[in-house]
Design an enzyme around this catalytic site. Structure first.
Site, short mmCIF file in Angstrom:
data_model
loop_
_atom_site.label_atom_id
_atom_site.label_comp_id
_atom_site.label_asym_id
_atom_site.label_seq_id
_atom_site.Cartn_x
_atom_site.Cartn_y
_atom_site.Cartn_z
N GLY A 1 -78.15 79.19 26.27
CA GLY A 1 -77.60 78.11 27.07
C GLY A 1 -76.09 78.01 26.92
CG ASN B 1 -86.03 80.47 31.47
OD1 ASN B 1 -86.24 79.66 30.57
ND2 ASN B 1 -86.43 80.27 32.72
CB VAL B 2 -85.38 79.43 25.69
CG1 VAL B 2 -83.94 79.79 25.37
CG2 VAL B 2 -85.48 78.01 26.25
CG ASN C 1 -76.34 75.20 23.01
OD1 ASN C 1 -75.96 74.13 22.55
ND2 ASN C 1 -76.19 75.52 24.30
CB SER D 1 -80.07 65.35 18.54
OG SER D 1 -79.70 64.03 18.86
CE1 TYR E 1 -77.89 57.11 14.47
CE2 TYR E 1 -79.87 56.93 15.83
CZ TYR E 1 -78.76 57.65 15.41
OH TYR E 1 -78.51 58.91 15.93
CE LYS F 1 -82.39 69.22 20.79
NZ LYS F 1 -81.95 70.64 20.81
#
Length: 244
Positions: free
Chosen positions: A14, A64-65, A91, A144, A157, A171
């Protein structure tokens, strides 16, 4: 420009735009050959041409993953041209859920995991034989702060209201993937870590982030260039450890 990474080969998925492109630019400016993985080869070629105009050794591959054929083809191309891979930056990712967890449709969850989790696994598995041929392989998984269960559980947070079930949990799964692969590879020179780029202005958040792509790429580049005694199996931003 420097040449401390001269002779290194880096694949960034990406990488035709955003943080991925900036990671490629920063690694390439230090002498690495950077391979721009892009779903759209025309966009990938445009990005690699931009880097070439800055005297960075770059080339594009259609990757393309979620498409195993393109993953296998990329691995074959790298093997044929270089015989190894020194740096893999996973990424590529998507964030497409915008509703409370209970309102999420299962297809959105599946689509998110297909790219953010299964895609990371598929690319890493295909590239691992090439990384094992490197004297110092590095795998960086772009995660992230929203992956952190500690931060998600904290009502104070900064992003406590961003309870995106598909994206956040995908993530979190990438973080678990990082820990488990690092454990398997602990007796090899390969180091596996997860990077938190922070709230960076990219199209994944409609450019609402307050960090630049230069800032967002910092942690990933640090982890991609760790010394031989560097850490493995951790989750970091540029300031240090991010809680799981």
């Amino acid at each position: 420009m420097s040449d401390d990474l001269k002779g290194k080969v880096a694949l960034i998925t990406g990488a035709n735009k955003g943080i991925g492109y900036e990671i490629a630019r920063q690694l390439g400016s230090r002498g690495a050959t950077v391979i721009i993985g892009a779903r759209n080869i025309e966009r990938g070629t445009e990005a690699s041409n931009q880097l070439l105009s800055h005297q960075i050794d770059a080339r594009a591959v259609q990757l393309n993953v979620t498409d195993q054929k393109t993953i296998d083809s990329t691995a074959s191309q790298i093997d044929g041209e270089f015989g190894k891979l020194d740096i893999l930056v996973n990424n590529a990712g998507i964030a497409i859920d915008r509703v409370p967890p209970s309102q999420l449709d299962i297809e959105t969850l599946r689509q998110t995991y297909e790219t953010n989790v299964f895609g990371v696994f598929a690319v890493t598995k295909a590239m691992l034989p090439l990384l094992k041929k490197s004297p110092a392989g590095r795998i960086v998984n772009i995660s992230s702060g929203l992956a952190s269960l500690t931060q998600n559980s904290d009502p104070n947070y900064e992003f406590a209201d961003m309870k995106l079930l598909a994206y956040n949990s995908s993530k979190t799964a990438v973080n678990a993937f990082t820990v488990l692969f690092a454990a398997e590879l602990k007796d090899t020179p390969i180091k596996v870590n997860a990077a938190d780029p922070g709230f960076t202005a990219t199209d994944i958040n409609q450019y609402r982030g307050y960090r630049t792509v230069e800032q967002g790429a910092t942690a990933a580049v640090q982890l991609a260039t760790l010394p031989d005694d560097g850490v493995s199996g951790g989750f970091f931003d540029e300031n240090g450890v991010v809680p799981w």
